[in-house]
Every structure is written in structure tokens, then in C-alpha cells.
Design a protein around this motif. Structure first.
Motif, PDB file in Angstrom:
ATOM      1  N   ALA A  51      -1.621 -11.323   2.436  1.00 49.44           N
ATOM      2  CA  ALA A  51      -2.204 -10.332   3.344  1.00 49.44           C
ATOM      3  C   ALA A  51      -2.590 -10.972   4.672  1.00 49.44           C
ATOM      4  CB  ALA A  51      -3.416  -9.669   2.689  1.00 49.44           C
ATOM      5  N   GLN A  52      -3.189 -12.129   4.610  1.00 52.67           N
ATOM      6  CA  GLN A  52      -3.584 -12.823   5.834  1.00 52.67           C
ATOM      7  C   GLN A  52      -2.354 -13.144   6.675  1.00 52.67           C
ATOM      8  OE1 GLN A  52      -5.767 -16.472   5.236  1.00 52.67           O
ATOM      9  NE2 GLN A  52      -6.397 -16.569   7.355  1.00 52.67           N
ATOM     10  N   GLY A  53      -1.291 -13.593   6.033  1.00 50.99           N
ATOM     11  CA  GLY A  53      -0.061 -13.906   6.753  1.00 50.99           C
ATOM     12  C   GLY A  53       0.570 -12.690   7.405  1.00 50.99           C
ATOM     13  N   GLU A  54       0.384 -11.531   6.807  1.00 52.12           N
ATOM     14  CA  GLU A  54       0.943 -10.289   7.354  1.00 52.12           C
ATOM     15  C   GLU A  54      -0.022  -9.567   8.283  1.00 52.12           C
ATOM     16  OE1 GLU A  54       3.896  -9.029   7.316  1.00 52.12           O
ATOM     17  OE2 GLU A  54       4.833 -10.358   5.867  1.00 52.12           O
ATOM     18  N   GLY A  55      -1.256 -10.031   8.349  1.00 53.76           N
ATOM     19  CA  GLY A  55      -2.232  -9.394   9.227  1.00 53.76           C
ATOM     20  C   GLY A  55      -2.731  -8.062   8.715  1.00 53.76           C
ATOM     21  N   VAL A  56      -2.804  -7.928   7.385  1.00 52.29           N
ATOM     22  CA  VAL A  56      -3.325  -6.704   6.774  1.00 52.29           C
ATOM     23  C   VAL A  56      -4.540  -7.057   5.929  1.00 52.29           C
ATOM     24  CG1 VAL A  56      -1.062  -5.579   6.763  1.00 52.29           C
ATOM     25  CG2 VAL A  56      -1.810  -6.856   4.739  1.00 52.29           C
ATOM     26  N   MET A  57      -5.208  -6.035   5.437  1.00 54.15           N
ATOM     27  CA  MET A  57      -6.394  -6.242   4.616  1.00 54.15           C
ATOM     28  C   MET A  57      -6.139  -5.744   3.195  1.00 54.15           C
ATOM     29  SD  MET A  57      -9.305  -5.248   7.392  1.00 54.15           S
ATOM     30  CE  MET A  57      -8.332  -4.079   8.333  1.00 54.15           C
ATOM     31  N   LEU A  58      -6.916  -6.275   2.274  1.00 57.05           N
ATOM     32  CA  LEU A  58      -6.838  -5.881   0.865  1.00 57.05           C
ATOM     33  C   LEU A  58      -8.199  -5.397   0.398  1.00 57.05           C
ATOM     34  CD1 LEU A  58      -4.880  -8.877  -0.738  1.00 57.05           C
ATOM     35  CD2 LEU A  58      -3.947  -6.684   0.053  1.00 57.05           C
ATOM     36  N   TYR A  59      -8.161  -4.452  -0.519  1.00 57.11           N
ATOM     37  CA  TYR A  59      -9.373  -3.984  -1.186  1.00 57.11           C
ATOM     38  C   TYR A  59      -9.038  -3.895  -2.664  1.00 57.11           C
ATOM     39  CZ  TYR A  59     -13.166  -0.848  -2.623  1.00 57.11           C
ATOM     40  OH  TYR A  59     -14.240  -0.278  -3.246  1.00 57.11           O
ATOM     41  N   ARG A  60      -9.807  -4.587  -3.464  1.00 57.17           N
ATOM     42  CA  ARG A  60      -9.582  -4.559  -4.914  1.00 57.17           C
ATOM     43  C   ARG A  60     -10.238  -3.311  -5.479  1.00 57.17           C
ATOM     44  NH1 ARG A  60     -10.341  -9.626  -9.050  1.00 57.17           N
ATOM     45  NH2 ARG A  60      -9.745  -8.534 -10.960  1.00 57.17           N
ATOM     46  N   GLU A  61      -9.416  -2.381  -5.886  1.00 56.25           N
ATOM     47  CA  GLU A  61      -9.882  -1.098  -6.429  1.00 56.25           C
ATOM     48  C   GLU A  61      -9.873  -1.176  -7.944  1.00 56.25           C
ATOM     49  OE1 GLU A  61     -11.674   1.450  -6.857  1.00 56.25           O
ATOM     50  OE2 GLU A  61     -10.893   2.658  -5.209  1.00 56.25           O
ATOM     51  N   THR A  62     -11.040  -1.020  -8.519  1.00 52.86           N
ATOM     52  CA  THR A  62     -11.176  -1.086  -9.974  1.00 52.86           C
ATOM     53  C   THR A  62     -11.195   0.304 -10.607  1.00 52.86           C
ATOM     54  OG1 THR A  62     -13.586  -1.147  -9.809  1.00 52.86           O
ATOM     55  CG2 THR A  62     -12.429  -3.274  -9.839  1.00 52.86           C
ATOM     56  N   ASP A  63     -11.205   1.327  -9.759  1.00 51.70           N
ATOM     57  CA  ASP A  63     -11.273   2.708 -10.231  1.00 51.70           C
ATOM     58  C   ASP A  63     -10.477   3.596  -9.268  1.00 51.70           C
ATOM     59  OD1 ASP A  63     -12.046   4.925 -11.746  1.00 51.70           O
ATOM     60  OD2 ASP A  63     -13.883   5.199 -10.582  1.00 51.70           O
ATOM     61  N   LEU A  64      -9.156   3.445  -9.294  1.00 57.03           N
ATOM     62  CA  LEU A  64      -8.281   4.167  -8.373  1.00 57.03           C
ATOM     63  C   LEU A  64      -8.487   5.670  -8.489  1.00 57.03           C
ATOM     64  CD1 LEU A  64      -5.924   3.787  -6.314  1.00 57.03           C
ATOM     65  CD2 LEU A  64      -4.378   4.197  -8.236  1.00 57.03           C
ATOM     66  N   ILE A  65      -8.509   6.337  -7.350  1.00 54.16           N
ATOM     67  CA  ILE A  65      -8.638   7.791  -7.344  1.00 54.16           C
ATOM     68  C   ILE A  65      -7.540   8.401  -8.221  1.00 54.16           C
ATOM     69  CG2 ILE A  65      -7.243   8.054  -5.251  1.00 54.16           C
ATOM     70  CD1 ILE A  65      -9.053  10.442  -4.502  1.00 54.16           C
ATOM     71  N   VAL A  66      -7.920   9.341  -9.049  1.00 57.18           N
ATOM     72  CA  VAL A  66      -6.972  10.033  -9.918  1.00 57.18           C
ATOM     73  C   VAL A  66      -6.728  11.414  -9.325  1.00 57.18           C
ATOM     74  CG1 VAL A  66      -6.574  10.954 -12.234  1.00 57.18           C
ATOM     75  CG2 VAL A  66      -7.765   8.772 -11.952  1.00 57.18           C
ATOM     76  N   ALA A  75      -3.382   4.008 -13.699  1.00 55.02           N
ATOM     77  CA  ALA A  75      -4.186   2.807 -13.441  1.00 55.02           C
ATOM     78  C   ALA A  75      -5.398   2.720 -14.354  1.00 55.02           C
ATOM     79  CB  ALA A  75      -4.618   2.781 -11.978  1.00 55.02           C
ATOM     80  N   GLU A  76      -5.385   3.466 -15.424  1.00 52.94           N
ATOM     81  CA  GLU A  76      -6.527   3.467 -16.341  1.00 52.94           C
ATOM     82  C   GLU A  76      -6.779   2.074 -16.903  1.00 52.94           C
ATOM     83  OE1 GLU A  76      -7.374   5.529 -20.572  1.00 52.94           O
ATOM     84  OE2 GLU A  76      -6.740   6.884 -18.960  1.00 52.94           O
ATOM     85  N   GLY A  77      -7.988   1.561 -16.678  1.00 48.51           N
ATOM     86  CA  GLY A  77      -8.357   0.236 -17.166  1.00 48.51           C
ATOM     87  C   GLY A  77      -7.716  -0.900 -16.381  1.00 48.51           C
ATOM     88  N   LYS A  78      -7.097  -0.574 -15.258  1.00 53.43           N
ATOM     89  CA  LYS A  78      -6.394  -1.586 -14.470  1.00 53.43           C
ATOM     90  C   LYS A  78      -6.963  -1.653 -13.060  1.00 53.43           C
ATOM     91  CE  LYS A  78      -2.254  -1.244 -17.199  1.00 53.43           C
ATOM     92  NZ  LYS A  78      -0.826  -1.001 -17.205  1.00 53.43           N
ATOM     93  N   HIS A  79      -6.635  -2.732 -12.402  1.00 56.83           N
ATOM     94  CA  HIS A  79      -7.040  -2.935 -11.019  1.00 56.83           C
ATOM     95  C   HIS A  79      -5.823  -2.827 -10.119  1.00 56.83           C
ATOM     96  CE1 HIS A  79     -10.928  -5.388 -12.018  1.00 56.83           C
ATOM     97  NE2 HIS A  79     -10.849  -4.241 -12.683  1.00 56.83           N
ATOM     98  N   VAL A  80      -6.054  -2.370  -8.896  1.00 51.19           N
ATOM     99  CA  VAL A  80      -5.008  -2.188  -7.897  1.00 51.19           C
ATOM    100  C   VAL A  80      -5.521  -2.752  -6.585  1.00 51.19           C
ATOM    101  CG1 VAL A  80      -3.685  -0.447  -6.612  1.00 51.19           C
ATOM    102  CG2 VAL A  80      -4.190  -0.078  -9.030  1.00 51.19           C
ATOM    103  N   LEU A  81      -4.643  -3.366  -5.822  1.00 50.94           N
ATOM    104  CA  LEU A  81      -5.010  -3.786  -4.479  1.00 50.94           C
ATOM    105  C   LEU A  81      -4.542  -2.728  -3.497  1.00 50.94           C
ATOM    106  CD1 LEU A  81      -4.082  -7.577  -4.599  1.00 50.94           C
ATOM    107  CD2 LEU A  81      -6.379  -6.576  -4.599  1.00 50.94           C
ATOM    108  N   LEU A  82      -5.460  -2.247  -2.678  1.00 51.99           N
ATOM    109  CA  LEU A  82      -5.112  -1.349  -1.586  1.00 51.99           C
ATOM    110  C   LEU A  82      -4.767  -2.228  -0.398  1.00 51.99           C
ATOM    111  CD1 LEU A  82      -6.714   0.488  -3.553  1.00 51.99           C
ATOM    112  CD2 LEU A  82      -7.616   1.642  -1.554  1.00 51.99           C
ATOM    113  N   ILE A  83      -3.644  -1.951   0.217  1.00 49.43           N
ATOM    114  CA  ILE A  83      -3.160  -2.729   1.354  1.00 49.43           C
ATOM    115  C   ILE A  83      -3.240  -1.816   2.567  1.00 49.43           C
ATOM    116  CG2 ILE A  83      -1.229  -4.083   2.253  1.00 49.43           C
ATOM    117  CD1 ILE A  83      -0.187  -3.990  -0.799  1.00 49.43           C
ATOM    118  N   TYR A  84      -3.939  -2.248   3.617  1.00 43.50           N
ATOM    119  CA  TYR A  84      -4.214  -1.343   4.728  1.00 43.50           C
ATOM    120  C   TYR A  84      -4.549  -2.115   6.000  1.00 43.50           C
ATOM    121  CZ  TYR A  84      -9.054  -2.601   3.972  1.00 43.50           C
ATOM    122  OH  TYR A  84     -10.220  -3.312   3.862  1.00 43.50           O
ATOM    123  N   THR A  85      -4.678  -1.372   7.082  1.00 40.17           N
ATOM    124  CA  THR A  85      -5.209  -1.887   8.340  1.00 40.17           C
ATOM    125  C   THR A  85      -6.205  -0.867   8.876  1.00 40.17           C
ATOM    126  OG1 THR A  85      -3.458  -0.867   9.657  1.00 40.17           O
ATOM    127  CG2 THR A  85      -3.103  -3.157   8.963  1.00 40.17           C
ATOM    128  N   GLY A  86      -6.973  -1.283   9.868  1.00 35.82           N
ATOM    129  CA  GLY A  86      -7.868  -0.357  10.568  1.00 35.82           C
ATOM    130  C   GLY A  86      -8.864   0.334   9.658  1.00 35.82           C
TER     131      GLY A  86
END
Length: 144
Positions: A51-66, A75-86
């Protein structure tokens, strides 16, 4: 030849591709593969380096919107990384809060429910026709 690709490398490769897509503006928000918390612990450091190399941000989502965009258990019981900017993370969290408020008031039904899924699909930069097809396919499977 029958070469095996290890799952960790595959997941990081997908994340790298999505990070580039977010960086160049093809996608507003992208999601990593949904993985167990232990798998995420193992790959998050390398994901942050990508993410740093691409200039984006990550957020570790432990409870993805359903929503009706995807099967309820995606994503039940799983984690997802949200990849975003701004401010995209703020938009995602506001959408998640709005959905929660609708659920709490018993208003998460019909057009309000479809609208939450549409907004999530738009954050993911899906075409409107794809969003509607996914909602129709998964409608009613998402629990709250």
C-alpha cells in the motif's frame, strides 16, 4: 507443468493489483480477499508495504458491512483490508453507520435496503447494471 501458487502470495498479488487500481482512480474502494484473522496477521505487514508503495491506505475491517451485494457469509468471521485514498474510508464508515441505524429502527427493508447495497457497490466502483444484478441475485440472503 503443475505449479502450485501459495495462497498468501496469491492474496498479496490480488491486493497489489487492487492497490494500483485505487491509486490510478479506476476504483474508489477495493477489498482484499476475506481471510481468517490469523492469515491477516501473517500478511498485513507485507500488505502495508504494498500500500505504501502504491500510495494508498489500508483499513483492517473485522466486521465488513453486509448488504445484498454479496452473499451474507462472504466475510463472516474473516478480516478484509479496505484499500482506498482520501475520504473514502469515512464514506464507507458512514454507510455502515447508516445501515446500522436502519436496522435498529426496523427500517432496513425494501428500497432503503437496496439503497445501502447500491451505495456500497458505487464505492466499489461497480457499474450500475452489475450492482442491480448482484442485488437481485443476493437479495434476502444478507442478514444484519
Amino acid at each position: 507443468m503443475n505449479r502450485q501458487i501459495d495462497q498468501r502470495s496469491y492474496t498479496l498479488g490480488g491486493l497489489s493489483t487492487f492497490a494500483e487500481m485505487v491509486r490510478v482512480g479506476v476504483k474508489t474502494l477495493a477489498l482484499s480477499a476475506a481471510v481468517t484473522p490469523e492469515e491477516m496477521d501473517d500478511l498485513v505487514e507485507d500488505a502495508e508495504r504494498i500500500a505504501q508503495g502504491e500510495g494508498v491506505m489500508l483499513y483492517r475491517e473485522t466486521d465488513l458491512i453486509v448488504t445484498d451485494l454479496f452473499p451474507a457469509d462472504v466475510a463472516e468471521g474473516k478480516h478484509v483490508l479496505l484499500i482506498y485514498t482520501g475520504t473514502t474510508l469515512d464514506e464507507y464508515l458512514a454507510l455502515k453507520k447508516r445501515k446500522s441505524e436502519l436496522v435498529e429502527t426496523g427500517s432496513y427493508a425494501g428500497e432503503a435496503r437496496r439503497d445501502i447495497a447500491r451505495q456500497f457497490g458505487r464505492l466499489l466502483s461497480y457499474p450500475d447494471a452489475v450492482i442491480e444484478d448482484l442485488i437481485d441475485k443476493n437479495s434476502g440472503t444478507a442478514q444484519y
